[in-house]
Design an enzyme around this catalytic site. Structure first.
Site, short mmCIF file in Angstrom:
data_model
loop_
_atom_site.label_atom_id
_atom_site.label_comp_id
_atom_site.label_asym_id
_atom_site.label_seq_id
_atom_site.Cartn_x
_atom_site.Cartn_y
_atom_site.Cartn_z
N LYS A 291 23.39 7.28 0.16
CA LYS A 291 22.88 5.99 -0.33
C LYS A 291 24.00 5.04 -0.72
O LYS A 291 23.88 3.84 -0.54
CB LYS A 291 21.91 6.21 -1.51
CG LYS A 291 20.64 6.95 -1.06
CD LYS A 291 19.44 6.70 -1.93
CE LYS A 291 18.22 7.31 -1.21
NZ LYS A 291 16.98 7.20 -1.92
N LYS B 187 15.32 12.16 8.53
CA LYS B 187 14.07 12.52 7.87
C LYS B 187 13.13 11.32 7.78
O LYS B 187 13.59 10.16 7.77
CB LYS B 187 14.33 13.12 6.48
CG LYS B 187 14.65 12.12 5.40
CD LYS B 187 14.48 12.71 3.99
CE LYS B 187 14.66 11.61 2.96
NZ LYS B 187 14.22 11.93 1.63
N LYS C 294 10.54 6.85 3.03
CA LYS C 294 9.78 5.64 2.73
C LYS C 294 10.64 4.39 2.82
O LYS C 294 10.14 3.31 3.03
CB LYS C 294 9.04 5.72 1.40
CG LYS C 294 9.76 6.23 0.19
CD LYS C 294 8.83 6.05 -1.02
CE LYS C 294 8.69 7.25 -1.90
NZ LYS C 294 9.86 7.49 -2.77
P1 ATP Z 1 13.61 7.18 -0.34
O1 ATP Z 1 13.52 6.74 1.08
O2 ATP Z 1 13.38 6.08 -1.36
O3 ATP Z 1 14.80 8.05 -0.62
P2 ATP Z 1 11.92 9.44 0.05
O4 ATP Z 1 10.88 9.20 1.09
O5 ATP Z 1 13.06 10.31 0.38
O6 ATP Z 1 12.36 8.07 -0.56
P3 ATP Z 1 11.55 10.54 -2.61
O7 ATP Z 1 10.76 9.82 -3.64
O8 ATP Z 1 13.03 10.53 -2.72
O9 ATP Z 1 11.12 10.00 -1.18
O10 ATP Z 1 11.05 12.02 -2.51
C1 ATP Z 1 9.84 12.51 -3.02
C2 ATP Z 1 9.66 13.95 -2.62
O11 ATP Z 1 9.33 14.02 -1.25
C3 ATP Z 1 10.92 14.81 -2.80
O12 ATP Z 1 10.53 16.10 -3.26
C4 ATP Z 1 11.48 14.91 -1.43
O13 ATP Z 1 12.20 16.10 -1.23
C5 ATP Z 1 10.20 14.93 -0.60
N1 ATP Z 1 10.44 14.39 0.74
C6 ATP Z 1 10.89 13.15 1.01
N2 ATP Z 1 10.95 12.97 2.35
C7 ATP Z 1 10.56 14.14 2.91
C8 ATP Z 1 10.41 14.58 4.25
N3 ATP Z 1 10.69 13.77 5.26
N4 ATP Z 1 9.96 15.82 4.48
C9 ATP Z 1 9.66 16.65 3.45
N5 ATP Z 1 9.77 16.30 2.16
C10 ATP Z 1 10.22 15.05 1.87
#
Ligand code: ATP
Ligand code: LTN
Length: 326
Positions: free
Chosen positions: A111, A192, A195
């Protein structure tokens, strides 16, 4: 009874990856564990947020937890910012964390490399996460595999503190989905599903319009082999669709491969899309009803009271151990 805890950041619309990595696990475990789930809104401000958007994303996330089957009678549901002990403990733990170990955190490296003006909060983010966990004597932390390193840091900080000041914190373990599934971006299955992704076509949001979601699955990147076989290394696109299908139907990878032997990618994608659309449609209906009810206020008031009382006991012990008391 063992305890589990997880949190999600209200940094935007929740994705299918978030559901499969964290929320679904909580739902499956809530009958057998004392469960805590919260909105990590203080983690969200490690990157700039619009305040009105943050407020509404926070409320929406609670409604989504409920819509996804998180039962308020089986979970303590709360907002991180409503319990001051998270930030208090975080400061103490920061003073017991090393610059070097935080510099090695992959999420920080990722990040911070995207924006030269990153905040100090982005750097100390994992220590706040450790505080979220260590305040409540948590046994297991259900997270996606991308958060495993942060839970390992939490373990290190807990053990370090215990060795230095005497037994204070329970040492937690990460709980990663059985297959260690990381749901991948549908357009670019080398990253991955996230969001904050720029290309929204690769991401299924739980509140996506159903036809838009169907199109995203139908246009997911695959390969030219035309065999429905799980091979994360050579066939990440197809394997990712298998992971999604398996997670939402409860079938195994082998059952799925057998079910689609001899079928083409179009047929397979249609079935995955049907399963995803059914799942989203159910969640969205429930989500709308929760969002318009007053139940959210009651749940959060309750969560706030319970967690403040519990966290105070741990924080008072910490203060006593390190000499911050009179
Ligand atoms: P950002 O893009 O803002 O980093 P993010 O989609 O990674 O957001 P987080 O709020 O950081 O979401 O993560 C919430 C939960 O979802 C965490 O436990 C993270 O490990 C899980 N998670 C996020 N993306 C994935 C994915 N692609 N597959 C499985 N688990 C995920
Ligand atoms: N960093 C997590 C959110 C989070 C969390 C936690 C998860 C903050 N504190 C404590 C589990 C336990 C993420 O989802 N990115």
């Amino acid at each position: 009874m063992s305890k589990i805890l997880t949190g999600l950041q209200p940094t935007g619309a929740i994705t299918l990856g978030n559901y499969i990595g964290a929320i679904k696990q909580m739902k499956e475990l809530q009958d057998n564990y004392e469960s805590y789930i919260f909105v990590a809104n203080m983690h969200a401000i490690t990157i700039p947020q619009d305040s009105e958007e943050l407020r509404s994303n926070t409320r929406n996330l609670i409604a989504l937890y409920l819509a996804c089957g998180i039962d308020p009678n089986k979970n303590t549901i709360f907002l991180q910012s409503e319990n001051p002990y998270h930030a208090n403990l975080s400061w103490v733990l920061e003073c017991n964390s090393y610059f070097g170990e935080l510099s090695r955190m992959t999420q920080f490296k990722d990040k911070s490399s995207k924006n030269a003006n990153f905040t100090v909060g982005l750097f100390t983010y994992p220590v706040l996460m450790a505080s979220d966990i260590l305040l409540y004597d948590i046994d297991y932390v259900p997270v996606g595999v991308d958060q495993k390193q942060h839970v390992e840091l939490t373990r290190d900080l807990a053990e370090r503190f215990n060795n230095k000041y005497g037994d204070t914190f329970k040492v937690p373990e990460p709980l990663i989905t059985k297959s260690g599934t990381k749901i991948l971006d549908l357009v670019n299955p080398s990253i991955k599903m996230s969001k904050s992704s720029e290309n929204k076509k690769g991401v299924i949001f739980l509140l996506d319009d159903l036809e838009v979601a169907r199109k995203k699955i139908m246009s997911a990147t695959t390969d030219s082999e035309c065999v429905i076989k799980y091979d994360m290394e050579n066939k990440p696109g197809i394997s990712n669709l298998i992971n999604i299908y398996v997670s939402l139907t409860g079938k195994t990878i082998e059952e799925t491969e057998n079910e689609f032997t001899g079928k083409n990618y179009g047929e397979f994608k249609r079935c995955v899309a049907d399963v995803v659309v059914d799942f989203l449609s159910d969640i969205q209906e429930k989500y709308r009803s929760y969002l318009n009810s007053t139940i959210i206020e009651e749940i959060l008031d309750n969560g706030k009271n319970i967690t403040i009382n519990e966290a105070k006991i741990k924080y008072d012990l910490v203060k006593m151990r390190i000499g911050l008391t009179r």
